[in-house]
Design a protein around this motif. Structure first.
Motif, short mmCIF file in Angstrom:
data_model
loop_
_atom_site.label_atom_id
_atom_site.label_comp_id
_atom_site.label_asym_id
_atom_site.label_seq_id
_atom_site.Cartn_x
_atom_site.Cartn_y
_atom_site.Cartn_z
N GLY A 155 16.79 -8.01 22.77
CA GLY A 155 17.98 -7.56 22.06
C GLY A 155 17.76 -6.18 21.46
N THR A 156 18.38 -5.93 20.33
CA THR A 156 18.26 -4.65 19.63
C THR A 156 17.71 -4.90 18.24
OG1 THR A 156 20.18 -3.77 20.82
CG2 THR A 156 19.46 -2.57 18.86
N SER A 157 16.73 -4.09 17.84
CA SER A 157 16.11 -4.29 16.53
C SER A 157 15.90 -2.94 15.87
CB SER A 157 14.76 -5.03 16.69
OG SER A 157 14.19 -5.27 15.43
N PHE A 158 16.41 -2.80 14.63
CA PHE A 158 16.25 -1.58 13.85
C PHE A 158 15.39 -1.88 12.62
CE2 PHE A 158 20.13 -0.71 16.20
CZ PHE A 158 19.96 0.63 16.56
N LEU A 159 14.51 -0.91 12.28
CA LEU A 159 13.64 -1.05 11.11
C LEU A 159 14.04 0.02 10.09
CD1 LEU A 159 11.21 -2.32 9.65
CD2 LEU A 159 9.76 -0.61 10.78
N ILE A 160 14.43 -0.43 8.92
CA ILE A 160 14.79 0.46 7.81
C ILE A 160 13.67 0.41 6.78
CG2 ILE A 160 16.46 0.95 5.99
CD1 ILE A 160 18.58 -0.43 7.66
N THR A 161 13.18 1.57 6.39
CA THR A 161 12.13 1.66 5.36
C THR A 161 12.78 2.13 4.07
OG1 THR A 161 10.47 2.21 7.03
CG2 THR A 161 9.92 2.67 4.75
N LEU A 162 12.65 1.32 3.01
CA LEU A 162 13.29 1.62 1.72
C LEU A 162 12.23 1.80 0.65
CD1 LEU A 162 16.01 -1.17 1.90
CD2 LEU A 162 16.39 1.27 2.27
N PRO A 163 12.52 2.62 -0.36
CA PRO A 163 11.56 2.77 -1.47
C PRO A 163 11.54 1.51 -2.34
CG PRO A 163 13.55 4.04 -1.91
CD PRO A 163 13.68 3.53 -0.52
N LEU A 164 10.35 1.11 -2.77
CA LEU A 164 10.17 -0.06 -3.62
C LEU A 164 10.38 0.34 -5.07
CD1 LEU A 164 9.28 -3.08 -3.75
CD2 LEU A 164 6.93 -2.23 -4.03
N ALA A 165 11.19 -0.43 -5.79
CA ALA A 165 11.43 -0.15 -7.20
C ALA A 165 10.17 -0.43 -8.00
CB ALA A 165 12.59 -0.99 -7.72
N THR A 166 9.86 0.46 -8.93
CA THR A 166 8.65 0.29 -9.74
C THR A 166 9.01 -0.32 -11.08
OG1 THR A 166 8.92 2.56 -10.52
CG2 THR A 166 7.50 2.23 -8.63
N ALA A 201 0.83 -1.21 0.00
CA ALA A 201 0.00 0.00 0.00
C ALA A 201 0.86 1.26 0.00
CB ALA A 201 -0.94 -0.01 1.20
N ALA A 202 2.00 1.21 0.70
CA ALA A 202 2.87 2.39 0.80
C ALA A 202 4.01 2.34 -0.20
CB ALA A 202 3.43 2.50 2.22
N HIS A 203 4.09 1.28 -1.01
CA HIS A 203 5.18 1.11 -1.98
C HIS A 203 6.53 1.20 -1.28
CE1 HIS A 203 2.40 1.27 -5.36
NE2 HIS A 203 1.82 2.30 -4.79
N GLN A 204 6.66 0.44 -0.16
CA GLN A 204 7.87 0.47 0.63
C GLN A 204 8.32 -0.95 0.97
OE1 GLN A 204 6.72 2.79 4.05
NE2 GLN A 204 7.31 4.75 3.09
N ILE A 205 9.60 -1.04 1.33
CA ILE A 205 10.18 -2.30 1.81
C ILE A 205 10.56 -2.09 3.26
CG2 ILE A 205 12.06 -3.95 1.53
CD1 ILE A 205 12.23 -3.03 -1.40
N ARG A 206 10.16 -3.03 4.12
CA ARG A 206 10.49 -2.96 5.55
C ARG A 206 11.61 -3.96 5.82
NH1 ARG A 206 6.37 -0.80 8.78
NH2 ARG A 206 6.83 -2.27 10.47
N LEU A 207 12.84 -3.41 6.04
CA LEU A 207 14.03 -4.22 6.29
C LEU A 207 14.36 -4.16 7.77
CD1 LEU A 207 16.58 -5.77 5.33
CD2 LEU A 207 17.65 -3.52 4.93
N GLN A 208 14.39 -5.34 8.44
CA GLN A 208 14.63 -5.39 9.88
C GLN A 208 15.96 -6.08 10.16
OE1 GLN A 208 11.28 -6.69 12.16
NE2 GLN A 208 12.46 -6.98 14.05
N VAL A 209 16.83 -5.38 10.97
CA VAL A 209 18.12 -5.91 11.39
C VAL A 209 18.08 -5.99 12.91
CG1 VAL A 209 20.61 -5.58 11.37
CG2 VAL A 209 19.25 -4.83 9.40
N SER A 210 18.22 -7.20 13.46
CA SER A 210 18.08 -7.39 14.91
C SER A 210 19.15 -8.34 15.43
CB SER A 210 16.69 -7.92 15.25
OG SER A 210 16.43 -9.13 14.55
#
Length: 540
Positions: A529-540, A466-475
């Motif tokens: 632990g530690t968890s970071f969420l990176i939001t990236l633009p989705l390629a069209t 819906a947001a045209h995004q990628i949710r990348l999680q590093v934990s």
């Protein structure tokens, strides 16, 4: 729906002012032409009144003379032409005649032709009536300044204010119309006589046209004769000269109004812009100024300029505060190792003769460790500067799995356990390759250095369509971040591992690199632990 009035722009205000200045002469010319036509109609109306009065007197004298001098047939109207009188049933008894001449539409005829000698004698009754009216006409002319002629039914002058008595005017257009029973008014060119003086105070010598009026004298359909009047109207120059004091007053009023408009424009446009200019100069000079609300202007650009200057001043003030704080933080970070190095050097210099080799090596090791810490600080500051500096945007479509595995490979080879949970489908992101690789490397390096012994990392990603995004999680499953430090992890120079070489710049660099390409990063609270969420633009 409430209508909101939008302020005009400066170009709109200037265009309106220029159009107004352009229209003023046109309006003035139109007004003067209209006023000149009004002067002509005023002269025509005066001639109509004079012609009606003189015509009525002439008819009375003609009927009296005709009764006293019977004609050959015995009738009063024998040998006289009959004319048809155009009558309107609605007017009844009244026969109004209105002024109709207009300089804009009516032609200006040439100078009237000279009178011809009459080949037939004038009507006897008309001659007698003319003799009785003759003494009156010069007196009337001295007051009205009009040329007056009384004509019989053939167009022969029987009384005149001039010198053409007994001559025929049947060759003149106005006379021909009147002898046909039709009253007529016309404009004719006026030619000045010789060196005739022209003065603004003259009533009849300033105009280039002359008004002619011919009115038939009719009794029960019988044409008794005609009245021909002419007069020069007052010229526009003479009329304006006569109103010179009124016009002077009007000019003063207009000048005052113009000065008022200039002051109003200066107050509503120039003054706010001048105030904003002074504020901008103060900001450019580096002064710490409070931006007060400038007086509202009638022009949109003035308000927009004020808002832009205010925004710029706020940003500059924030940057100045940041630089001051950053300088204080950098100086603090450098002060500790420099003080340790200085102290170690002084001890070695003062006590080198009595030191044992182990003591000297200990101090030299401390100096080396502090130098390495300073070196790391300098390199991290350079990395932070590069991350925050404007750079050309070069984006590529990247395969998420390939990028993640390539970034994790060196750390896996060094002994760090990194679990990769790929998305079921192939996912492509659009970002600069070095930005994503640097972010993953920094986060994995933090896990290696600070998560604790035996900790391992995990990387997963999914698509938010819906947001045209990628949710990348590093934990990781390490010690994690305390609630008190969670809000400060991205602050520059904040670290809980200073004793082990931490600089507190790694996460700041990651955040700056990602934001430069439209991505974001945040700490996910309340996680093991530690968890970071990176939001990236989705390629069209």
């Amino acid at each position: 729906m409430t209508f909101r009035w939008r302020k005009p722009r400066i170009r709109t205000a200037l265009l309106a002012a220029n159009l107004s200045l352009l229209l003023l002469p046109l309006i003035g010319v139109w007004f003067l032409r209209l006023y000149e036509s009004a002067l002509v109609r005023q002269t025509e109306a005066e001639l109509i009144a004079q012609a009606a009065t003189i015509g009525a007197a002439y008819k009375t004298e003609w009927l009296r003379a005709a009764v006293a001098q019977p004609r050959e047939g015995g009738g009063v109207f024998d040998n006289l032409p009959r004319v048809s009188v155009l009558e309107s049933p609605a007017e009844g008894y009244w026969r109004p005649r209105f002024a109709v001449l207009d300089l804009a539409s009516d032609p200006v005829l040439p100078v009237p032709p000279p009178a011809d000698p009459s080949t037939v004698p004038a009507d006897p009754a008309a001659v007698t009536a003319g003799e009785r009216m003759q003494p009156v006409l010069p007196d009337v002319q001295r007051i009205t300044l009009a040329g007056l002629r009384l004509l019989d039914a053939r167009g022969i002058v029987v009384a005149t204010s001039g010198g053409d008595r007994g001559m025929s005017l049947s060759n003149q257009f106005e006379v021909t119309e009147a002898l046909a029973g039709r009253p007529v008014s016309s404009l004719r060119a006026r030619v000045r006589q010789g060196n005739e003086p022209v003065s603004l105070t003259s009533i009849s010598r300033g105009s280039q046209v002359r008004v002619f009026l011919a009115l038939p004298v009719i009794e029960h359909g019988w044409l008794l004769g005609a009245v021909l009047l002419s007069r020069t109207p007052v010229s526009i120059e003479q009329a304006l000269y006569g109103k010179r004091w009124h016009l002077t007053g009007l000019a003063l009023v207009l000048l005052t109004a113009g000065a008022g408009m200039a002051l109003f424009t200066g107050y509503t446009v120039s003054r706010p812009i001048r105030t904003v200019t002074e504020q901008a100069k103060a900001v450019a000079a580096g002064e710490r100024v409070i931006m007060p609300r400038t007086r509202r202007s009638a022009i949109r650009e003035a308000d927009e300029l004020w808002m832009s200057i205010t925004s710029m001043a706020g940003i500059l003030e924030q940057r100045a505060d940041f630089i001051r704080a950053f300088a204080a933080e950098v100086s603090h970070e450098f002060k500790t190792p420099l003080a340790a190095i200085r102290g170690a050097v002084e001890i070695i210099r003062d006590h080198a003769d009595i030191m044992t080799p182990d003591e000297r090596d200990h101090f030299l090791a401390n100096i080396g460790a502090d130098v390495e810490r300073l070196d790391r600080l300098v390199r991290q500051l350079l990395n932070l500067a590069r991350a925050e500096a404007p750079k050309p945007v070069v984006l590529e479509d990247l395969d998420m799995e390939k990028v993640v595995r390539a970034a994790a490979a060196p750390f896996q080879a060094a002994g760090l356990t990194v679990h990769i949970d790929p998305s079921p489908e192939r996912v492509m992101t659009r970002i600069a390759p070095e930005a994503l690789d640097a972010a993953l490397s920094n986060l994995l390096d933090n896990i290696r250095q600070h998560a604790g012994e035996g900790a391992h990392g995990r990387i997963s990603w999914s698509v938010e369509g819906a947001a045209h995004q990628i949710r990348l999680q590093v934990s990781d499953n390490g010690r994690g971040v305390s609630a008190g430090n969670a809000d400060r992890v991205f602050d520059r120079f904040f670290t809980t591992a200073r004793s082990t070489g931490g600089t507190g710049l790694g996460l700041s660099i990651v955040q700056s690199q990602l934001e430069a390409y439209g991505a974001t990063i945040r700490l996910i609270p309340n996680q093991p632990g530690t968890s970071f969420l990176i939001t990236l633009p989705l390629a069209t």
